[in-house]
Design a protein around this motif. Structure first.
Motif, PDB file in Angstrom:
ATOM      1  N   THR A   1     -11.032  15.040  -2.103  1.00  0.00           N
ATOM      2  CA  THR A   1     -10.862  15.144  -0.661  1.00  0.00           C
ATOM      3  C   THR A   1      -9.398  15.371  -0.341  1.00  0.00           C
ATOM      4  OG1 THR A   1     -11.329  14.075   1.454  1.00  0.00           O
ATOM      5  CG2 THR A   1     -10.487  12.669  -0.294  1.00  0.00           C
TER       6      THR A   1
ATOM      7  N   ARG B   1      -6.463  14.914   2.859  1.00  0.00           N
ATOM      8  CA  ARG B   1      -6.243  14.261   4.136  1.00  0.00           C
ATOM      9  C   ARG B   1      -4.774  14.428   4.533  1.00  0.00           C
ATOM     10  NH1 ARG B   1      -8.248   8.253   4.181  1.00  0.00           N
ATOM     11  NH2 ARG B   1     -10.031   9.405   3.302  1.00  0.00           N
TER      12      ARG B   1
ATOM     13  N   THR C   1       0.211  16.001   3.021  1.00  0.00           N
ATOM     14  CA  THR C   1      -1.154  16.371   2.661  1.00  0.00           C
ATOM     15  C   THR C   1      -1.475  15.696   1.332  1.00  0.00           C
ATOM     16  OG1 THR C   1      -0.911  18.500   3.763  1.00  0.00           O
ATOM     17  CG2 THR C   1      -2.726  18.268   2.197  1.00  0.00           C
TER      18      THR C   1
ATOM     19  N   ASP D   1      -7.861   6.678   0.276  1.00  0.00           N
ATOM     20  CA  ASP D   1      -7.921   5.471   1.111  1.00  0.00           C
ATOM     21  C   ASP D   1      -6.849   4.476   0.684  1.00  0.00           C
ATOM     22  OD1 ASP D   1     -10.018   6.498   2.546  1.00  0.00           O
ATOM     23  OD2 ASP D   1     -11.571   5.444   1.404  1.00  0.00           O
TER      24      ASP D   1
ATOM     25  N   GLU E   1      -3.483   5.576   1.910  1.00  0.00           N
ATOM     26  CA  GLU E   1      -3.318   5.334   3.350  1.00  0.00           C
ATOM     27  C   GLU E   1      -3.092   3.856   3.633  1.00  0.00           C
ATOM     28  OE1 GLU E   1      -5.307   6.861   7.533  1.00  0.00           O
ATOM     29  OE2 GLU E   1      -6.476   6.971   5.676  1.00  0.00           O
TER      30      GLU E   1
END
Length: 630
Positions: free
Chosen positions: A557, A559, A613, A622, A625
């Protein structure tokens, strides 16, 4: 003083423009501009030369400081024998020749020794200009010349300390060694202490995101270290160099250089103008014999001594001659050393004047020697090399190192014809003896590529170690053969985008490919199906190449988030160890000013408010973050 500064800046601008138009280094124009506003020439003149010269010493401090910041011992080790051994050897031989030559014209032996020391250093700026304007940065003679100047810049630090010892009046070997030992004992504790304090201080100031405070701290380190060195009896220049070393391993090294370099360039211009204001044409005319001797030693002595040393190291005569011609001059550090010697009373005013004039003339003569050398010796390749490849080939290999040789071995196994392009004369000779079609030259040259048959080849393999030359080679290949497949090896991940934009069909990064292979074997050994492993690797490869949208259904993924007050703020990627701590990695960084760093290098510092990015498995992103918000 304000009037003097305005006059000096005007002279620097005029001299710099004239030097630029004449194709000479800017500092030559600055010195000539200073001569125009000298009290010893007609026209407007600087009134307080002594005060202005003192102010200009800041230029010396900042030049030596920036050298300390940029110095890389790892790069120095890779320079090879021509620089590590050859540069100090030629400097020593030149000093040895200067002593008897100087005594023959009436110089004291001590002054002759100092003159030899002062003019033993060639100008890095002159060499860089000469090789870049011809596009020869990566030719053998250019590599030798540039590596030699880097080594000489380092030796300058030792010479400055040595001149300070000579100023004490005792030149016996024991006294000299004791003096150098005292310099080391005085500076090492300062270096050790500052190495623990200064980098941490820079990081704390950088976190304020106040560029003015950051610049003030950097200047304080440079000028403060110079002042401390002067306080213990050493030179300003040596202290400034040590100040640069204090932060050379800091993650903020590049930020320091970005802030300091404009100030350095300004004060360096003032310094060279101040040198020009001290030239006295009347004294120079009365001592033409000294000028002729110095010019002969600088140009002739340096050329023939270096030519002999390079020939001893086994370099072909054309390569050795061209490298020697580039280095048959003196430049910016000669002015620095001469100022140190004059201030210490080690050199007479007359010889100092002649040395300044000989320095400027040597640059002009060396430029002419390089141009003539190219006409006389041609390309510095062995004469046995053919001008072009005869007959069509299917593949052109640019760069025949370990990667290029491995590709060639596979092509031979399958009976596929190929031609090689390389700048190493020994490699080309070996290939010729094996009967392999090859061309000596720079693969970034369209002429060289056409000689190798690249305009009709089906495939080109670019395995050059330098990203800039590899990008130029890919661009030239795509221009002369739009239909060919081009495989390019990229030394660093951040250079991938440039190669792809230049026209590479596929860009291969060795460390990434090794990780992919280990990943494939490891996951399959753990029982994960071949199809799932293949899908994951395809997604990872797409993300690495900037095409993450190519397979959106796969597990990785992406983000975009802003850097917060947590674990990543004000830390470089190398310090943060994001990949090790989370498993995710940074694909791009967008600064507050809108600039974007794709595939950012490890020394990139993340500031609060930057947009990053992040790529990885969902749980990895996750975790990134969560740590970012702490």
């Amino acid at each position: 003083m304000i009037r003097d500064i305005a006059l000096v800046l005007t002279a620097a601008l005029a001299g710099g423009v004239l030097a630029r138009l004449a194709g000479q280094p800017l500092f030559v124009g600055y010195v000539l501009g200073g001569l125009l506003v000298s009290p010893f020439t007609p026209g407007p003149a600087v009134q307080d030369v002594a005060a202005f010269a003192t102010l200009a010493q800041i230029g010396v401090v900042l030049v030596m400081f920036s050298i300390g910041v940029e110095l890389s011992l790892r790069d120095l080790i890779r320079l090879g024998r021509p620089a590590l051994v050859g540069a100090p050897l030629v400097m020593g031989l030149l000093i040895g020749v200067t002593i008897p030559a100087g005594t023959l014209v009436g110089w004291p032996a001590g002054q002759a020794l100092v003159v030899g020391i002062v003019m033993s250093v060639a100008s890095t700026m002159v060499v860089a200009r000469l090789v870049t304007e011809r596009g020869e940065t990566h030719t053998p003679h250019a590599r030798i010349a540039l590596a030699t100047t880097l080594m000489e810049d380092l030796v300058v630090v030792v010479l400055i300390a040595f001149l300070a010892v000579l100023a004490g009046g005792d030149v016996r070997p024991g006294a000299v060694l004791r003096g150098l030992g005292r310099a080391v004992l005085a500076l090492v504790p300062l270096l050790v202490l500052a190495n623990r304090v200064v980098p941490a201080l820079l990081v704390r100031v950088a976190r304020t995101r106040n560029t003015e405070l950051f610049l003030l701290v950097a200047l304080l380190v440079a000028i403060g270290a110079a002042a401390l060195a002067q306080g213990v009896g050493l030179s300003l220049a040596l202290g400034a160099f040590v100040g640069g070393l204090m932060i050379s391993e800091s993650p903020l090294t590049h930020e320091v250089l970005v802030r300091v370099l404009p100030v350095r360039d300004l004060f360096a211009a003032l310094f060279f103008v101040s040198v020009g204001t001290l030239i006295r044409p009347q004294i120079l005319v009365a001592h033409l014999r000294d000028l002729a001797l110095l010019l002969a030693l600088i140009v002739g002595g340096k050329f023939f001594l270096r030519l002999g040393v390079l020939r001893l190291f086994g370099y072909p005569r054309p390569t050795a001659a061209l490298a020697s011609a580039h280095l048959a001059q003196v430049g910016e550090f000669t002015f620095v050393l001469a100022q140190v010697a004059l201030g210490a009373g080690l050199m007479s005013e007359e010889v100092y004047q002649a040395l300044l004039a000989a320095s400027l003339l040597s640059i002009l003569v060396a430029t002419g020697m390089v141009q003539a050398g190219h006409r006389w010796v041609g390309e510095p390749a062995p004469l046995s090399h053919p001008p072009s490849v005869t007959g069509p080939v299917q593949v052109v290999i640019c760069g025949f190192g370990r990667v290029g040789a491995a590709v060639a071995e596979a092509l031979e196994a399958f009976g596929i014809s190929y031609a090689a392009v390389d700048l190493d004369g020994a490699v080309v000779d070996a290939l010729r003896r094996r009967g392999v079609p090859c061309v000596w030259g720079d693969a970034a040259s369209e002429v060289v590529l056409r000689r190798a048959g690249a305009d009709a080849a089906r495939l080109a393999v670019v395995a050059l170690p330098d990203a800039e030359r590899a990008t130029l080679a890919v661009r030239r290949l795509r221009q002369i053969n739009p239909a060919a497949a081009i495989l390019a090896r990229v030394p660093h991940p951040q250079d991938r985008a440039a190669l792809a934009e230049a026209g590479a069909t596929e860009v291969i990064q060795p460390e990434f490919e090794a990780a992919q292979t280990m990943l494939r074997h490891g996951l399959e050994a753990l029982g994960i199906s071949h199809e799932r492993v293949k899908a994951y690797m395809e997604q990872q490869r797409a993300v690495e190449s900037g095409r993450a949208e190519a397979a959106p259904a796969l597990p990785l993924t992406m983000r975009v988030m802003s850097i917060g007050p947590g674990a990543w703020r004000s830390r470089s990627l190398r310090q943060a160890r994001i990949r090790e701590r989370t498993g995710a990695w940074i694909l791009a960084v967008r600064r507050r000013d809108g600039s974007v760093l794709a595939n950012p290098p490890p020394d990139t510092v993340l500031w609060e408010g930057d947009e990053v990015t992040v790529v990885g498995l969902p749980e990895q992103v996750d975790l990134f973050e969560a740590l970012n918000r702490q």
